[in-house]
Design a protein around this motif. Structure first.
Motif, PDB file in Angstrom:
ATOM      1  N   ILE A 181     -21.793  26.578 -24.063  1.00 50.27           N
ATOM      2  CA  ILE A 181     -22.124  25.627 -23.004  1.00 50.27           C
ATOM      3  C   ILE A 181     -21.902  24.220 -23.534  1.00 50.27           C
ATOM      4  O   ILE A 181     -22.367  23.867 -24.628  1.00 50.27           O
ATOM      5  N   SER A 182     -21.166  23.440 -22.775  1.00 47.28           N
ATOM      6  CA  SER A 182     -20.838  22.068 -23.151  1.00 47.28           C
ATOM      7  C   SER A 182     -21.756  21.105 -22.413  1.00 47.28           C
ATOM      8  O   SER A 182     -21.881  21.169 -21.189  1.00 47.28           O
ATOM      9  N   ILE A 183     -22.382  20.215 -23.166  1.00 46.47           N
ATOM     10  CA  ILE A 183     -23.237  19.176 -22.583  1.00 46.47           C
ATOM     11  C   ILE A 183     -22.670  17.825 -22.998  1.00 46.47           C
ATOM     12  O   ILE A 183     -22.476  17.578 -24.190  1.00 46.47           O
ATOM     13  N   ILE A 184     -22.389  16.982 -22.029  1.00 45.76           N
ATOM     14  CA  ILE A 184     -21.926  15.626 -22.335  1.00 45.76           C
ATOM     15  C   ILE A 184     -23.004  14.646 -21.871  1.00 45.76           C
ATOM     16  O   ILE A 184     -23.311  14.574 -20.677  1.00 45.76           O
ATOM     17  N   TYR A 185     -23.585  13.944 -22.824  1.00 40.48           N
ATOM     18  CA  TYR A 185     -24.586  12.924 -22.534  1.00 40.48           C
ATOM     19  C   TYR A 185     -23.901  11.554 -22.498  1.00 40.48           C
ATOM     20  O   TYR A 185     -23.073  11.250 -23.365  1.00 40.48           O
ATOM     21  N   SER A 186     -24.277  10.747 -21.535  1.00 38.93           N
ATOM     22  CA  SER A 186     -23.731   9.390 -21.439  1.00 38.93           C
ATOM     23  C   SER A 186     -24.867   8.391 -21.324  1.00 38.93           C
ATOM     24  O   SER A 186     -25.856   8.640 -20.624  1.00 38.93           O
ATOM     25  N   ILE A 187     -24.733   7.284 -22.030  1.00 41.08           N
ATOM     26  CA  ILE A 187     -25.674   6.172 -21.918  1.00 41.08           C
ATOM     27  C   ILE A 187     -24.893   4.966 -21.392  1.00 41.08           C
ATOM     28  O   ILE A 187     -23.921   4.530 -22.026  1.00 41.08           O
ATOM     29  N   TYR A 188     -25.315   4.439 -20.250  1.00 39.18           N
ATOM     30  CA  TYR A 188     -24.700   3.254 -19.661  1.00 39.18           C
ATOM     31  C   TYR A 188     -25.594   2.044 -19.919  1.00 39.18           C
ATOM     32  O   TYR A 188     -26.810   2.110 -19.707  1.00 39.18           O
ATOM     33  N   ASN A 189     -24.991   0.980 -20.365  1.00 44.45           N
ATOM     34  CA  ASN A 189     -25.721  -0.273 -20.588  1.00 44.45           C
ATOM     35  C   ASN A 189     -25.627  -1.118 -19.324  1.00 44.45           C
ATOM     36  O   ASN A 189     -24.628  -1.802 -19.087  1.00 44.45           O
ATOM     37  N   LYS A 190     -26.676  -1.074 -18.511  1.00 46.97           N
ATOM     38  CA  LYS A 190     -26.717  -1.852 -17.274  1.00 46.97           C
ATOM     39  C   LYS A 190     -27.450  -3.176 -17.469  1.00 46.97           C
ATOM     40  O   LYS A 190     -27.700  -3.890 -16.507  1.00 46.97           O
ATOM     41  N   SER A 191     -27.791  -3.485 -18.719  1.00 41.25           N
ATOM     42  CA  SER A 191     -28.473  -4.748 -19.006  1.00 41.25           C
ATOM     43  C   SER A 191     -27.440  -5.868 -19.129  1.00 41.25           C
ATOM     44  O   SER A 191     -26.223  -5.634 -19.028  1.00 41.25           O
ATOM     45  N   ASN A 192     -27.908  -7.069 -19.397  1.00 39.28           N
ATOM     46  CA  ASN A 192     -26.989  -8.205 -19.580  1.00 39.28           C
ATOM     47  C   ASN A 192     -26.881  -8.628 -21.041  1.00 39.28           C
ATOM     48  O   ASN A 192     -26.451  -9.739 -21.342  1.00 39.28           O
ATOM     49  N   VAL A 193     -27.285  -7.714 -21.957  1.00 45.61           N
ATOM     50  CA  VAL A 193     -27.184  -8.005 -23.389  1.00 45.61           C
ATOM     51  C   VAL A 193     -26.490  -6.849 -24.097  1.00 45.61           C
ATOM     52  O   VAL A 193     -26.483  -5.711 -23.621  1.00 45.61           O
ATOM     53  N   GLU A 194     -25.920  -7.139 -25.249  1.00 44.52           N
ATOM     54  CA  GLU A 194     -25.270  -6.110 -26.050  1.00 44.52           C
ATOM     55  C   GLU A 194     -26.323  -5.186 -26.666  1.00 44.52           C
ATOM     56  O   GLU A 194     -27.405  -5.632 -27.046  1.00 44.52           O
ATOM     57  N   LYS A 195     -25.986  -3.900 -26.771  1.00 44.18           N
ATOM     58  CA  LYS A 195     -26.913  -2.911 -27.317  1.00 44.18           C
ATOM     59  C   LYS A 195     -26.266  -2.155 -28.469  1.00 44.18           C
ATOM     60  O   LYS A 195     -25.064  -1.861 -28.433  1.00 44.18           O
ATOM     61  N   ASN A 196     -27.072  -1.825 -29.480  1.00 45.41           N
ATOM     62  CA  ASN A 196     -26.676  -0.890 -30.524  1.00 45.41           C
ATOM     63  C   ASN A 196     -27.503   0.375 -30.321  1.00 45.41           C
ATOM     64  O   ASN A 196     -28.730   0.362 -30.507  1.00 45.41           O
TER      65      ASN A 196
END
Length: 318
Positions: free
Chosen positions: A145-160
């Motif tokens: 089973i393949s799981i693809i997780y995605s994190i979207y940065n909807k903020s107005n600052v850069e994220k690590n």
């Protein structure tokens, strides 16, 4: 006239609620991939001997994993408790502390079908600016089973940020993985008792080793897998190996956790620390391989046969 107006308001409200309900269940059963069945908010993927349940109403999280009918995960036990199943967080934890962010961890996710995958999408957390997407499908070639997780940065600052899969089992069983190139640490908790044999780190859940605090292990792995075995069944979580320099500071590529109440056993892994500008996102695939163990493969601490079996699963020979 007053009664008539009240009826109009009630009808309008009913239409609005119906519209909301239709949006929540915009995908009907006929649109689902052939390997998916639906019952209420729960979507079941069947792949060979494996049945995996995903609850859209509770964070799009994995709520059950059965191998040949045997449940492997810690399942929900009472209302209000969200420490069960397999969920997804952002790393580092220092960005959100505790408890997990409800809109990402436990609130309802919307559902869609994209390219023969079922896709669960969260709302955006106003604090971090993150939106999570969890996409589930079948990898027929790898029989997993393949799981693809995605994190979207909807903020107005850069994220690590890195992805973090958090999988909870009952307080029993054994986990093991190839040890990487860093020393292990436990953060603010007691160290977890593990054994190193050759290039493999082994952790057997033993309640007598759980003292007056939570116990944790954070370390580097290699080869890109961690396995959990119990009751003659095994789950191997496969992912891209993370270079040491790209592990989130203060975290581990592999993390094991046992709570002081002795109610669950957690086997986690994290992905590559990724710099996301506003509007950017990361994708991270994790593959779940499950098997019933042959009688010839002892599920014991230090078992070379077990390690070879896992490597055979990953290279397609088992």
């Amino acid at each position: 006239m007053k009664l008539f107006c009240q009826l109009i308001v009630l009808l309008a409200l009913g239409c609005l609620l119906s519209a909301c309900d239709s949006r929540k269940s915009a995908v009907n059963s006929s649109e689902l991939p052939a390997f998916v069945a639906q019952k209420g908010n729960v979507y079941t993927i069947t792949q060979g001997q494996t049945r995996l349940d995903i609850n859209a109403g509770i964070g799009g999280r994995i709520s059950s994993l059965k191998v040949d009918g045997v449940e492997m995960l810690l399942t929900a036990d009472k209302a209000g408790n969200t420490i069960w199943g397999s969920t997804f967080w952002s790393s580092p934890q220092s960005e959100w502390s505790w408890p997990p962010i409800d809109v990402l961890d436990a609130a309802p996710y919307s559902l869609s079908v994209v390219d023969d995958r079922i896709v669960f999408t969260s709302k955006t957390d106003p604090g971090t600016g993150y939106q999570f997407i969890k996409s589930y499908g079948i990898n027929a070639e790898k029989k997993c089973i393949s799981i693809i997780y995605s994190i979207y940065n909807k903020s107005n600052v850069e994220k690590n940020v890195a992805g973090w899969e958090v999988t909870r089992f009952r307080p029993t069983g054994m986990t093991f993985f190839p040890q990487g190139n860093t020393e292990s640490n436990s953060g603010i908790f007691y160290p977890l008792v593990v054994e190193h044999m050759g290039d493999i780190t082994w952790a057997n859940y033993r309640p007598e080793h759980i003292l007056q605090n939570h116990h944790k292990l954070m370390t580097d792995g290699k080869e890109g897998w961690v396995a959990y075995a119990n009751a003659g069944k095994i789950l191997v979580k496969e992912f891209a190996d993370v270079p040491v320099e790209l592990i989130v500071a203060g975290e581990g590529e592999i993390e094991l956790f046992a709570n002081v109440e002795k109610t669950f056993w957690e086997v986690d892994q994290q992905g590559v620390m990724t710099k996301l500008a506003p509007g950017e996102h990361l994708d991270w695939e994790v593959r779940w391989h499950t098997r019933s163990l042959p009688a010839s493969v002892p599920a014991t601490l230090g078992s070379e046969e077990l390690v070879n079996f896992v490597r055979g699963v990953l290279n397609g020979t088992h």
